[in-house]
Design a protein around this motif. Structure first.
Motif, PDB file in Angstrom:
ATOM      1  N   ARG A 147       0.834  -1.195   0.000  1.00 32.56           N
ATOM      2  CA  ARG A 147       0.000   0.000   0.000  1.00 32.56           C
ATOM      3  C   ARG A 147       0.878   1.259   0.000  1.00 32.56           C
ATOM      4  NH1 ARG A 147      -5.017   0.600   4.093  1.00 32.56           N
ATOM      5  NH2 ARG A 147      -5.688   2.737   3.594  1.00 32.56           N
ATOM      6  N   ASP A 186      -3.772  -8.042   4.593  1.00 28.82           N
ATOM      7  CA  ASP A 186      -4.722  -7.643   3.548  1.00 28.82           C
ATOM      8  C   ASP A 186      -4.722  -6.128   3.375  1.00 28.82           C
ATOM      9  OD1 ASP A 186      -5.479 -10.201   2.933  1.00 28.82           O
ATOM     10  OD2 ASP A 186      -7.361 -10.159   4.060  1.00 28.82           O
ATOM     11  N   ALA A 187      -4.708  -5.400   4.492  1.00 27.37           N
ATOM     12  CA  ALA A 187      -4.699  -3.936   4.439  1.00 27.37           C
ATOM     13  C   ALA A 187      -3.405  -3.409   3.822  1.00 27.37           C
ATOM     14  CB  ALA A 187      -4.896  -3.358   5.832  1.00 27.37           C
ATOM     15  N   ALA A 193      -5.504   1.735  -2.210  1.00 22.55           N
ATOM     16  CA  ALA A 193      -6.191   2.332  -1.063  1.00 22.55           C
ATOM     17  C   ALA A 193      -5.891   3.818  -0.941  1.00 22.55           C
ATOM     18  CB  ALA A 193      -5.772   1.615   0.222  1.00 22.55           C
TER      19      ALA A 193
END
Length: 213
Positions: A147, A186-187, A193
């Motif tokens: 991310r 997962d994040a 995102a």
């Protein structure tokens, strides 16, 4: 040439090695649960006399330093294994995270930090562990599997948070840690995102974890 196997230890040396392992396992259990516990609690849990413990370790600080050193060495070994993995970067990264959490490394390093005076060897191992962790993180980031906005300090804080989970039962604690690590991974893998709120911890904030108070 075939390597010569190490000579077996005699009975006395073998017993001493077993006693040392029992003491370290007891110290880990006692001090992870309560870093302020007395060294006598370690001897009691290990089932050895206090004099047997003091023959191996001069005092509580020596035991704490040994536990922390062992934790750092395990972390270094896992980071080196991740860097040696030439497979999929995301798989290598997540496997590293899982192994560190499963080994409960941070219960022996950060959670005990500030309870003893570190040695130069510990500072050196800590710096080496940090350098390897940065390489593990950068490899995943450069592969585009993380991310945006994350940095290696976020990884350190995640390990800290998961090591704080203690449910009184080792099996259940491990299950819960793995559960929340899966959610966190997962994040971390959400490459599309929104930006995270606030900056990541800086170097001074990360280093502060090693000091008392």
């Amino acid at each position: 040439m075939k390597a010569t196997p190490p000579a077996p230890m005699n009975g006395r040396k073998a017993q001493a090695a077993r006693n040392d392992q029992v003491i370290l396992e007891a110290a880990r259990a006692v001090f992870v649960a309560d870093p302020g516990a007395p060294v006598s609690a370690v001897a009691e849990r290990a089932g050895v006399g206090i004099s047997a413990l003091y023959r191996r370790y001069a005092g509580k600080e020596d035991l704490l330093r040994k536990l922390c050193a062992d934790g750092l060495k395990r972390y270094i070994a896992e980071a080196e294994a991740a860097l040696a993995d030439e497979g999929d970067p995301w798989t290598a990264f997540t496997a590293f995270m899982r192994r560190v959490v499963d080994a409960d490394v941070h219960s022996l390093t950060i959670n005990l930090a500030g309870t003893f005076t570190p040695t130069e060897d510990l500072y050196r191992d800590s710096a080496h562990a940090s350098e390897l962790a940065t390489r593990v993180f950068d490899r995943a980031r450069n592969a585009g599997v993380l991310r945006p906005g994350l940095n290696v300090a976020d990884m350190a804080m995640i390990f800290d948070q998961l090591s704080a989970v203690h449910l009184g039962d080792e099996t259940r604690t491990s299950q819960i840690r793995r559960r929340y690590l899966a959610l966190i991974l997962d994040a971390m893998h959400l490459t599309s995102a929104e930006p995270l709120p606030g900056p990541a911890p800086d170097a001074e904030e990360i280093t502060r974890r090693w000091t008392a108070g």
